[in-house]
Design a protein around this motif. Structure first.
Motif, PDB file in Angstrom:
ATOM      1  N   ASP A 172       0.848  -1.197   0.000  1.00 52.28           N
ATOM      2  CA  ASP A 172       0.000   0.000   0.000  1.00 52.28           C
ATOM      3  C   ASP A 172       0.880   1.242   0.000  1.00 52.28           C
ATOM      4  OD1 ASP A 172      -2.334   1.415  -0.128  1.00 52.28           O
ATOM      5  OD2 ASP A 172      -2.936   1.080   1.956  1.00 52.28           O
ATOM      6  N   ASP A 222      -1.125   5.257  -6.517  1.00 55.14           N
ATOM      7  CA  ASP A 222      -0.351   4.154  -5.952  1.00 55.14           C
ATOM      8  C   ASP A 222       0.075   3.169  -7.037  1.00 55.14           C
ATOM      9  OD1 ASP A 222      -0.632   5.255  -3.482  1.00 55.14           O
ATOM     10  OD2 ASP A 222      -2.100   3.817  -2.737  1.00 55.14           O
ATOM     11  N   GLY A 261      -2.842  -6.325  -2.608  1.00 50.36           N
ATOM     12  CA  GLY A 261      -3.025  -4.883  -2.580  1.00 50.36           C
ATOM     13  C   GLY A 261      -4.483  -4.522  -2.718  1.00 50.36           C
ATOM     14  N   ASP A 262      -4.790  -3.240  -2.626  1.00 52.67           N
ATOM     15  CA  ASP A 262      -6.178  -2.806  -2.758  1.00 52.67           C
ATOM     16  C   ASP A 262      -6.496  -2.478  -4.204  1.00 52.67           C
ATOM     17  OD1 ASP A 262      -5.038  -0.325  -3.260  1.00 52.67           O
ATOM     18  OD2 ASP A 262      -5.545   0.518  -1.306  1.00 52.67           O
ATOM     19  N   ARG A 273      -5.615  -8.229  -6.352  1.00 47.59           N
ATOM     20  CA  ARG A 273      -6.465  -7.135  -5.897  1.00 47.59           C
ATOM     21  C   ARG A 273      -7.898  -7.651  -5.827  1.00 47.59           C
ATOM     22  NH1 ARG A 273      -8.287  -2.534  -9.610  1.00 47.59           N
ATOM     23  NH2 ARG A 273     -10.297  -3.266  -8.856  1.00 47.59           N
ATOM     24  N   ARG A 295      -4.477  -7.928   3.497  1.00 49.50           N
ATOM     25  CA  ARG A 295      -3.946  -6.648   3.041  1.00 49.50           C
ATOM     26  C   ARG A 295      -3.932  -5.580   4.134  1.00 49.50           C
ATOM     27  NH1 ARG A 295      -5.387  -1.977   2.022  1.00 49.50           N
ATOM     28  NH2 ARG A 295      -7.530  -2.429   2.595  1.00 49.50           N
ATOM     29  N   GLU A 299      -1.814  -1.485   6.351  1.00 46.78           N
ATOM     30  CA  GLU A 299      -2.446  -0.318   6.963  1.00 46.78           C
ATOM     31  C   GLU A 299      -2.137  -0.269   8.454  1.00 46.78           C
ATOM     32  OE1 GLU A 299      -6.580  -0.303   6.100  1.00 46.78           O
ATOM     33  OE2 GLU A 299      -6.314   0.054   3.947  1.00 46.78           O
TER      34      GLU A 299
END
Length: 399
Positions: A172, A222, A261-262, A273, A295, A299
Motif C-alpha cells: 500500500d 499508488d 493490494g487494494d 487485488r 492486506r 495499513e
C-alpha cells in the motif's frame, strides 16, 4: 625598509590577528542562552534522569534505553565530530537524542533548538546528518534483499497468522504531508488537497517493512508509483528470488506466490487485488474478504509507524530530499525497534489494528492490460477460499 623576511613575518602576524578577530566575532554570535547548553540544556538536565526511569525514557525517545544504546553503538563513529579550539563538539549521544526527539514528537526544529540550547541551523543539520547516517549504516541490515528462504518464511507466516497462502506481503501507499516545496507547481499536490510525498511499502505478516519506495510525487497514484518503483520493476522482471509455484495447503493445486493490494493496484499474476463491483456473488465476496484481511496488515503497519513517530501527525517542514531521508529513517527504526524491543510494540499493534470487516464497495474496474493468467490466478485463490481445504469458519459471517 623591511626585508622580505620581515614583511613575511608581519603578514603572518596580521593574518593571525585577523583570524582571532574573526573567531571572536563568531563567538559573539552565539547567544548567551546557547552558551549554557552544558548546564541548562535539556540533554544536560533531563537525560540523566530519564536513564533512571525506563518508562520515562521510552516515552521520551519511543524506544528503550537498551535499544538506544545499541543504535548508538552502531553509528557512534559516524556521528562523532572533532572539537575546535573555541568550541567543544556535540557528543554522538546528544546528536542521536536530538534526532530521535524530533522524530518521536514532531516538534518544530525551533522548539528543539530552545529546549536543547542549540542553534536552529545546528538542530536542522544534526537531524539531517543523523538520518543519513542511520539510513546508510542500517539499511542493508534492517531492509535486506529477501532470499528465496526469506520469502518462503514470510509466506508461511501469512498463512499461519492471516490464512492467506503463498502470500509474500501486503502492499500500500501512504501520503506523508509536507510543506510545499519551492517551485514545485502541482507535483506534490494530492487528491486530499495537501502537499505530500508517498511512502510505498511492502509489509510482512508481523508488520515489518520488507521493501519501501520513498519520495514519489503526491499527485501520482499508488498503481503508477508501484509500476515505476524498483520493487515493481523487479517483480515484473522476476528478479527477486521469488520461489517457484507451490501447492495451496491441503490440495494438489499449484499457485504462484503473490503480494496483496487494494483496488488502486493492477491485477497481475504476482499481485492480487479485490474483485471490482458492488453486486458480487458469495464466492467473490469471500475472496475479497480474505484478501482484505491479509492486506490490512500494511495499513496497521502505517498506523504503528505513525503512533511510534509522531512527526507523521504534522506537516514535515524540510526540503524534499531531506524529507525522504526522514521517512526512510523511521521505516528502518521501525524494524530496528521491533527487533530489539519486541514487547514494546504489543500495545501499538493492539491499538492501531483495523477491523476485519473491511468495507467492499464500489471497487473501480481494472484497466485493459490485465492478462488472462492474472485472472486465472485470482480464480485459483477464490476457489481455494471457498473450498473445504481453504475456508475458515467465520468467513460467511464476515461478508
Amino acid at each position: 625598509m623591511f626585508t622580505d623576511t620581515e614583511l613575511a613575518i608581519v603578514a603572518i602576524i596580521l593574518d593571525d590577528e585577523e583570524q582571532e578577530l574573526h573567531q571572536a566575532k563568531k563567538r559573539k554570535w552565539v547567544h548567551e542562552a546557547w552558551k549554557k547548553r552544558g548546564t541548562e540544556g535539556e540533554f544536560a538536565t533531563l537525560y540523566k534522569e530519564l536513564v533512571d526511569d525506563a518508562t520515562k525514557f521510552f516515552e521520551y525517545f519511543r524506544m528503550s534505553e537498551n535499544c538506544f544504546n545499541i543504535l548508538l553503538k552502531k553509528i557512534e563513529i559516524k556521528l562523532r565530530k572533532q572539537d575546535t579550539h573555541w568550541r567543544k563538539a556535540i557528543s554522538p549521544r546528544e546528536r542521536l537524542a536530538v534526532c530521535l526527539r524530533y522524530l518521536a514528537t514532531g516538534d518544530s526544529l525551533k522548539t528543539i533548538s530552545f529546549s536543547y540550547r542549540l542553534g536552529h541551523a545546528t538542530v536542522q543539520k544534526i537531524v539531517v546528518d543523523t538520518c543519513r547516517i542511520i539510513t546508510e549504516n542500517l539499511m542493508s541490515e534492517m531492509l535486506p534483499n529477501p532470499t528465496e528462504e526469506m520469502w518462503k518464511s514470510i509466506a508461511d507466516n501469512f498463512y499461519m497468522l492471516w490464512n492467506f497462502p503463498n502470500c509474500l506481503g501486503a502492499l500500500d501507499g501512504k501520503h506523508i504531508s509536507i510543506q510545499a516545496p519551492h517551485n514545485s507547481g502541482s507535483l506534490f499536490f494530492n487528491y486530499k488537497k495537501t502537499f505530500s510525498v508517498v511512502l510505498l511499502a511492502l509489509v510482512d505478516a508481523n508488520y515489518n517493512f520488507i521493501a519501501v519506495d520513498v519520495g514519489a510525487y503526491g499527485k501520482n497514484s499508488d498503481g503508477g508509483i508501484f509500476a515505476n518503483s524498483s520493487l515493481g520493476k523487479a517483480l515484473q522482471q522476476n528478479s527477486l528470488s521469488i520461489p517457484q509455484n507451490a501447492a495451496l495447503p491441503n490440495t494438489a493445486t499449484e499457485a504462484p506466490f503473490v503480494i496483496v493490494g487494494d483496488e488502486a493496484f493492477p491485477l497481475k499474476t504476482y499481485l492480487m487485488r479485490p474483485y471490482p463491483g458492488k453486486d458480487l456473488d458469495g464466492p467473490k465476496r469471500i475472496f475479497n474478504y480474505r484478501l482484505c484481511r491479509a492486506r490490512r496488515i500494511v495499513e496497521n503497519a502505517f498506523g504503528i509507524l505513525t503512533q511510534k513517530f509522531r512527526i507523521y501527525n504534522r506537516r514535515i517542514q524540510a526540503k524534499a530530499e531531506n524529507v525522504d531521508y526522514v521517512i526512510l529513517t523511521t521505516c528502518i527504526l521501525h524494524n530496528f525497534i521491533k527487533k530489539i524491543d519486541t514487547n514494546t510494540y504489543k500495545h501499538d499493534i493492539t491499538s492501531t489494528t483495523v477491523a476485519e470487516e473491511t468495507k467492499l464497495e464500489k471497487l473501480p474496474m481494472q484497466g485493459g492490460n490485465t492478462t488472462r493468467d492474472a485472472f486465472r490466478v485470482r480464480e485459483l485463490f477464490k476457489d481455494f477460499f471457498n473450498s473445504e481445504a481453504g475456508s475458515v469458519p467465520w468467513q460467511n459471517d464476515r461478508i
